[in-house]
Design a protein around this motif. Structure first.
Motif, mmCIF file in Angstrom:
data_model
loop_
_atom_site.group_PDB
_atom_site.id
_atom_site.type_symbol
_atom_site.label_atom_id
_atom_site.label_comp_id
_atom_site.label_asym_id
_atom_site.label_seq_id
_atom_site.Cartn_x
_atom_site.Cartn_y
_atom_site.Cartn_z
ATOM 1 N N MET A 1 0.840 -1.192 0.000
ATOM 2 C CA MET A 1 0.000 0.000 0.000
ATOM 3 C C MET A 1 0.879 1.247 0.000
ATOM 4 S SD MET A 1 -2.758 1.720 0.020
ATOM 5 C CE MET A 1 -3.730 0.238 -0.208
ATOM 6 N N VAL A 2 0.679 2.119 -0.970
ATOM 7 C CA VAL A 2 1.453 3.349 -1.087
ATOM 8 C C VAL A 2 0.946 4.371 -0.074
ATOM 9 C CG1 VAL A 2 2.073 5.259 -2.611
ATOM 10 C CG2 VAL A 2 1.860 2.939 -3.535
ATOM 11 N N VAL A 3 1.874 4.977 0.677
ATOM 12 C CA VAL A 3 1.541 6.021 1.634
ATOM 13 C C VAL A 3 2.262 7.298 1.222
ATOM 14 C CG1 VAL A 3 1.608 6.769 4.033
ATOM 15 C CG2 VAL A 3 1.260 4.345 3.499
ATOM 16 N N ILE A 4 1.502 8.376 1.046
ATOM 17 C CA ILE A 4 2.061 9.674 0.677
ATOM 18 C C ILE A 4 1.790 10.657 1.803
ATOM 19 C CG2 ILE A 4 1.829 11.628 -0.912
ATOM 20 C CD1 ILE A 4 1.260 9.644 -3.146
ATOM 21 N N ASP A 5 2.802 11.431 2.190
ATOM 22 C CA ASP A 5 2.629 12.362 3.300
ATOM 23 C C ASP A 5 2.843 13.828 2.920
ATOM 24 O OD1 ASP A 5 5.353 12.395 2.952
ATOM 25 O OD2 ASP A 5 5.848 11.669 4.963
ATOM 26 N N LYS A 6 3.042 14.094 1.637
ATOM 27 C CA LYS A 6 3.276 15.469 1.176
ATOM 28 C C LYS A 6 2.171 15.890 0.206
ATOM 29 C CE LYS A 6 7.260 16.199 3.284
ATOM 30 N NZ LYS A 6 7.261 14.987 4.129
ATOM 31 N N ILE A 7 1.772 17.157 0.295
ATOM 32 C CA ILE A 7 0.680 17.670 -0.544
ATOM 33 C C ILE A 7 1.067 17.669 -2.017
ATOM 34 C CG2 ILE A 7 -0.651 19.753 -1.093
ATOM 35 C CD1 ILE A 7 -0.715 20.316 1.943
ATOM 36 N N ASP A 8 2.266 18.121 -2.350
ATOM 37 C CA ASP A 8 2.688 18.151 -3.753
ATOM 38 C C ASP A 8 2.680 16.752 -4.361
ATOM 39 O OD1 ASP A 8 2.999 20.862 -3.623
ATOM 40 O OD2 ASP A 8 5.190 20.822 -3.459
ATOM 41 N N ALA A 9 3.064 15.761 -3.580
ATOM 42 C CA ALA A 9 3.140 14.393 -4.091
ATOM 43 C C ALA A 9 1.758 13.812 -4.349
ATOM 44 C CB ALA A 9 3.915 13.517 -3.111
ATOM 45 N N ILE A 10 0.808 14.062 -3.451
ATOM 46 C CA ILE A 10 -0.536 13.525 -3.668
ATOM 47 C C ILE A 10 -1.201 14.224 -4.849
ATOM 48 C CG2 ILE A 10 -1.706 15.036 -2.003
ATOM 49 C CD1 ILE A 10 -2.593 11.385 -2.497
ATOM 50 N N ARG A 11 -0.956 15.532 -4.982
ATOM 51 C CA ARG A 11 -1.527 16.261 -6.115
ATOM 52 C C ARG A 11 -0.951 15.749 -7.434
ATOM 53 N NH1 ARG A 11 -1.568 22.429 -3.644
ATOM 54 N NH2 ARG A 11 -3.772 22.431 -3.050
ATOM 55 N N ALA A 12 0.334 15.471 -7.460
ATOM 56 C CA ALA A 12 0.969 14.977 -8.685
ATOM 57 C C ALA A 12 0.381 13.626 -9.086
ATOM 58 C CB ALA A 12 2.474 14.868 -8.487
ATOM 59 N N GLN A 13 0.155 12.752 -8.089
ATOM 60 C CA GLN A 13 -0.402 11.435 -8.396
ATOM 61 C C GLN A 13 -1.829 11.539 -8.909
ATOM 62 O OE1 GLN A 13 0.820 7.800 -8.150
ATOM 63 N NE2 GLN A 13 -0.786 8.313 -9.619
ATOM 64 N N VAL A 14 -2.646 12.359 -8.251
ATOM 65 C CA VAL A 14 -4.037 12.509 -8.686
ATOM 66 C C VAL A 14 -4.100 13.145 -10.075
ATOM 67 C CG1 VAL A 14 -6.221 13.684 -8.202
ATOM 68 C CG2 VAL A 14 -4.963 12.571 -6.336
ATOM 69 N N ASN A 15 -3.257 14.133 -10.337
ATOM 70 C CA ASN A 15 -3.233 14.761 -11.661
ATOM 71 C C ASN A 15 -2.867 13.757 -12.739
ATOM 72 O OD1 ASN A 15 -3.973 17.275 -10.711
ATOM 73 N ND2 ASN A 15 -1.863 18.011 -10.491
ATOM 74 N N GLU A 16 -1.955 12.860 -12.413
ATOM 75 C CA GLU A 16 -1.574 11.812 -13.371
ATOM 76 C C GLU A 16 -2.755 10.913 -13.689
ATOM 77 O OE1 GLU A 16 1.346 7.940 -13.294
ATOM 78 O OE2 GLU A 16 2.115 9.803 -12.410
ATOM 79 N N TRP A 17 -3.517 10.548 -12.666
ATOM 80 C CA TRP A 17 -4.710 9.728 -12.896
ATOM 81 C C TRP A 17 -5.733 10.477 -13.753
ATOM 82 C CZ3 TRP A 17 -5.342 8.362 -7.003
ATOM 83 C CH2 TRP A 17 -4.458 7.330 -6.672
ATOM 84 N N LYS A 18 -5.931 11.724 -13.433
ATOM 85 C CA LYS A 18 -6.979 12.476 -14.127
ATOM 86 C C LYS A 18 -6.610 12.747 -15.585
ATOM 87 C CE LYS A 18 -9.511 14.353 -10.290
ATOM 88 N NZ LYS A 18 -10.344 15.455 -9.802
ATOM 89 N N LYS A 19 -5.320 12.867 -15.866
ATOM 90 C CA LYS A 19 -4.889 13.009 -17.263
ATOM 91 C C LYS A 19 -5.249 11.776 -18.083
ATOM 92 C CE LYS A 19 -1.033 16.211 -16.474
ATOM 93 N NZ LYS A 19 0.446 16.360 -16.433
ATOM 94 N N LYS A 20 -5.366 10.647 -17.410
ATOM 95 C CA LYS A 20 -5.751 9.392 -18.067
ATOM 96 C C LYS A 20 -7.266 9.202 -18.092
ATOM 97 C CE LYS A 20 -1.476 7.056 -16.638
ATOM 98 N NZ LYS A 20 -0.895 5.958 -15.811
ATOM 99 N N GLY A 21 -7.990 10.180 -17.582
ATOM 100 C CA GLY A 21 -9.451 10.102 -17.572
ATOM 101 C C GLY A 21 -10.018 9.240 -16.468
ATOM 102 N N LEU A 22 -9.243 8.992 -15.406
ATOM 103 C CA LEU A 22 -9.688 8.137 -14.313
ATOM 104 C C LEU A 22 -10.419 8.948 -13.242
ATOM 105 C CD1 LEU A 22 -6.445 5.982 -13.904
ATOM 106 C CD2 LEU A 22 -8.478 5.470 -15.274
ATOM 107 N N SER A 23 -11.464 8.367 -12.703
ATOM 108 C CA SER A 23 -12.202 9.018 -11.616
ATOM 109 C C SER A 23 -11.552 8.692 -10.277
ATOM 110 C CB SER A 23 -13.664 8.561 -11.611
ATOM 111 O OG SER A 23 -13.747 7.163 -11.435
ATOM 112 N N VAL A 24 -11.722 9.611 -9.323
ATOM 113 C CA VAL A 24 -11.062 9.477 -8.027
ATOM 114 C C VAL A 24 -12.086 9.602 -6.901
ATOM 115 C CG1 VAL A 24 -9.320 10.442 -6.469
ATOM 116 C CG2 VAL A 24 -8.924 10.435 -8.945
ATOM 117 N N GLY A 25 -12.068 8.629 -6.003
ATOM 118 C CA GLY A 25 -12.895 8.673 -4.803
ATOM 119 C C GLY A 25 -12.023 8.927 -3.582
#
Length: 281
Positions: A1-25
């Protein structure tokens, strides 16, 4: 399980998903996860391509004499539960990451916070709304999942999202209970075996109230009196509040002629527990 503790890192990961058209819960939690949290994560995994679980014990929602220091924490256990339930990563920031040293902005909601838990915990929902707003801004989820056990919190967050035009769908999920009817809660770990047995009185009292409403009793004072008497039969129980409120305004009603929330908070010795049900007209 990936654990992220920095705001920039979580934003980068979510942006990567959204560029692929993936939904996020997003499933916001304070950790020490139980079956109630697990049900939220599973629901999020069913309805989204990716799921983020936030684990952050938020100091802003604790009063000065509450259990911030002793609130249960177990990240390794939480990681296992998240993985089994279908989460993709955990956002686990420190207090300093979420609130820098000169942090001075909070989110207040009037009216809905005056009653129920807000009456005895006057700063609680300011802390909840502030941290949830921050999580929405950081993670930018398509949907966010909250349990009905914290019904006032659920309704307040829905109002905040509506009032502030936040682009996220709020999904409320049913209360998950133990076999004896006790609502699942991280604070149940504070209970001894004797106290756990005593805590069943919350659900018993609410069931009695619901049965009476379904049989046609509509006078709120009569219902409150019966629920109160039921709880007071348990020597270890001390009532914080019993309220029947309008489902929209969360203000007290005198007669059940509309949809209502029946909510209670009860101390079992030193442990404060909440429970509720919604009756729809």
């Amino acid at each position: 399980m990936v654990v992220i503790d920095k705001i920039d890192a979580i934003r980068a990961q979510v942006n990567e998903w959204k560029k692929k058209g993936l939904s996020v819960g997003l499933v916001p939690t304070m950790g020490y996860l139980h079956h109630g949290h697990k049900s939220l994560i599973k629901r999020a995994a069913e309805e989204n391509d990716k799921v983020v679980v936030s684990i952050f014990v938020n100091p802003l929602q604790f009063g000065p004499k509450e259990d911030l220091a002793t609130y249960p924490r177990d990240l390794e256990r939480d990681k296992e539960i998240c993985a089994l339930a279908g989460a993709d990563l955990i956002f686990h920031p420190s207090t300093y990451v979420m609130y820098h040293k000169d942090f001075s902005t909070v989110v207040n909601i009037s009216g809905l916070t005056d009653n129920l838990c807000g009456k005895s915990r006057p700063t609680h929902f300011t802390g909840v709304c502030t941290v949830v707003n921050k999580l929405f801004n950081i993670v930018t989820p398509d949907r966010a999942y909250f349990g009905q056990k914290d019904a006032q919190q659920l309704f307040i967050i829905k109002r905040m999202v509506k009032d502030l035009n936040i682009n996220v769908e709020i999904v409320g999920c049913p209360i998950i209970r133990e076999e004896n009817g006790l609502a699942k809660s991280s604070r149940n770990t504070y209970l001894s075996e004797k106290e756990r047995q005593a805590a069943v009185i919350l659900n018993k009292a609410l069931k009695k109230g619901k049965d009476l409403i379904e049989k046609g009793i509509r006078n709120v004072d009569d219902l409150l009196s019966i629920i109160k008497e039921t709880i007071e039969c348990e020597p270890l129980a001390k009532i914080d509040y019993i309220n029947i409120v309008d489902i929209e305004s969360l203000q007290n009603v005198e007669v059940i002629d509309r949809s209502v929330l029946v909510g209670i908070a009860v101390y079992i010795n030193k442990t404060r527990l909440i429970d509720n049900f919604v009756y729809e007209v």
